[in-house]
Design a protein around this motif. Structure first.
Motif, short mmCIF file in Angstrom:
data_model
loop_
_atom_site.label_atom_id
_atom_site.label_comp_id
_atom_site.label_asym_id
_atom_site.label_seq_id
_atom_site.Cartn_x
_atom_site.Cartn_y
_atom_site.Cartn_z
N LYS A 48 0.82 -1.25 0.08
CA LYS A 48 0.01 -0.02 0.07
C LYS A 48 0.81 1.13 -0.05
CE LYS A 48 -3.01 2.77 3.03
NZ LYS A 48 -2.07 3.88 2.85
N TYR B 266 -3.67 -4.43 -6.45
CA TYR B 266 -3.96 -3.18 -7.41
C TYR B 266 -4.05 -3.79 -8.80
CZ TYR B 266 -2.64 -1.03 -3.02
OH TYR B 266 -2.60 -0.73 -1.66
N TYR C 229 1.14 -6.92 -4.07
CA TYR C 229 0.84 -5.75 -4.90
C TYR C 229 -0.08 -6.06 -6.03
CZ TYR C 229 1.99 -1.09 -7.07
OH TYR C 229 1.79 -0.02 -7.83
N HIS D 169 2.26 1.63 -3.51
CA HIS D 169 1.13 1.97 -4.36
C HIS D 169 1.08 3.61 -4.34
CE1 HIS D 169 -2.99 2.46 -6.11
NE2 HIS D 169 -2.21 1.76 -6.87
N LEU E 225 4.57 -4.30 -9.78
CA LEU E 225 5.04 -3.20 -9.01
C LEU E 225 6.39 -2.95 -9.78
CD1 LEU E 225 5.55 -1.58 -6.53
CD2 LEU E 225 6.91 -3.61 -5.29
N LYS F 131 1.67 5.80 -7.10
CA LYS F 131 0.40 6.40 -7.84
C LYS F 131 -0.30 7.66 -7.48
CE LYS F 131 0.41 3.18 -11.13
NZ LYS F 131 0.58 3.67 -12.19
N ASP G 12 4.99 -0.52 -12.66
CA ASP G 12 4.65 0.84 -12.00
C ASP G 12 5.71 1.82 -11.75
OD1 ASP G 12 2.05 0.21 -12.50
OD2 ASP G 12 1.29 -0.33 -10.37
#
Length: 352
Positions: free
Chosen positions: A125, A164, A160, A128, A168, A132, A171
């Motif tokens: 989290k 989501y 992750y 993320h 990861l 993001k 991202d």
């Protein structure tokens, strides 16, 4: 030297939960502590019996009892908190985290919510949010990727993806660039955790010579050499490399990194070196900077205390005392207030 990267001492956690644990009394205490449950309707028919036998006798009092929430959740291990959440949902048909969030607010809500995540889910989290959210929080990404074990990183990557529906590594790549992107992707592989007490002295000297040639000896810096060695060698090996580098360059690896790089790449490299030398000192320094000066960096404070409380927070507290000249608890008392302060102090435990 103190080889403490990734060392998880059994006697260094500030909070161990309680023995002979039964979640039932805690579930009742949390129910009674939350004002929103004064209007709670019974769950579906399959849960009616559990509802009628357990709820009627404990109608909640008006207003949220924050102290009761603190007493229940800050004195249990993460595993015990997960049991409480599961039992709460079975009994009342409500998600405990959502219920807590609806009752609480501000920094206290953020801390209590953080406590309710399993460790890998919490790290996922935080990552993320870092990649993001509005702007990229490079320091959060660096902190987590440089300080977690290979097993922890593998769990984070898996969770992750589940949470989501996103990769990861992808991202991170989409949100960063250049050498900083490369060092984060390398860290994500967790190769530094392949620890061995037997150091290849010849390879350590060769690595030191490579780093010297890549930085101090020539104009410009060969960042890839630094990234490769810092991200793929074990902590024990790197400690020998740093010693050999000091002899060759007549300055520390930290000094060279500071003079040869800048920005997020510099921060990432220095974090790897700090975690290699002593991960407890690294976290103590992070906590000190989060607390000192005007304003408190609550995100860092919450993340480190929650994520290290069952691993090595007592060792971090000892290092903090040396860095700050005062205890972590005393600075928390000075910089925070109310229920937020009370919960943090419980998680930190007593000063030695």
């Amino acid at each position: 030297h103190e080889y403490v990267l990734f060392q998880q001492e059994n006697d260094s956690s500030s909070m161990r939960g309680i023995s002979g644990f039964d979640p039932a009394p805690d579930v009742q205490d949390l129910y009674k502590a939350m004002k929103g449950f004064g209007k709670l309707t019974p769950p579906d028919a399959g849960h009616t019996l559990a509802y009628s036998t357990s709820c009627v006798a404990m109608l909640p009092s008006p207003g949220t009892d924050e102290q009761a929430i603190i007493d229940v959740l800050t004195k249990k291990s993460n595993m015990q908190r997960q049991q409480i959440a599961t039992s709460f949902k079975q009994q009342f048909g409500k998600d405990l985290v959502s219920s807590l969030k609806s009752e609480l607010s501000g920094k206290f809500e953020r801390l209590i919510a953080a406590l309710m995540y399993p460790p890998s889910k919490y790290d996922a989290k935080e990552l993320h949010d870092a990649v993001k959210g509005l702007g990229t929080s490079e320091d959060v990404i660096i902190e987590i990727l440089a300080s977690r074990t290979k097993v922890q990183l593998q769990d984070i990557i898996k969770v992750y993806k589940e949470e989501y529906d996103s990769d990861l590594e992808d991202d991170i790549k989409s949100d960063t660039s250049g050498y900083f992107e490369r060092i984060l992707v390398c860290l994500l592989q967790g190769e530094r955790d392949n620890a061995s007490l037997n150091v290849d002295s010849a390879l350590a000297l060769q690595d030191a010579q490579t780093l010297y040639a890549a930085g101090e000896k020539i104009r410009g810096t060969d960042e890839i050499q630094f990234i490769t060695i810092l991200c793929t060698r074990s902590a024990t090996h790197l400690m020998r490399v740093f010693d050999e580098y000091q002899k060759l360059a007549n300055k520390s690896i930290e000094d060279s990194i500071q003079s040869e790089t800048n920005g997020s790449l510099e921060d990432a490299m220095l974090t790897i070196v700090k975690c290699t030398r002593n991960v407890h000192s690294y976290f103590a320094e992070r906590l000190y900077h989060a607390l000192k000066g005007a304003g408190t960096c609550d995100g860092t404070l919450i993340r480190i205390i929650v994520s290290r409380s069952e691993i090595d927070l007592n060792s971090i507290k000892a290092k903090f005392q040396k860095i700050a000249g005062k205890s972590l608890l005393s600075m928390i008392v000075d910089d925070t207030s109310g229920d937020y302060k009370a919960a943090l102090l419980n998680l930190c435990g007593q000063d030695a």
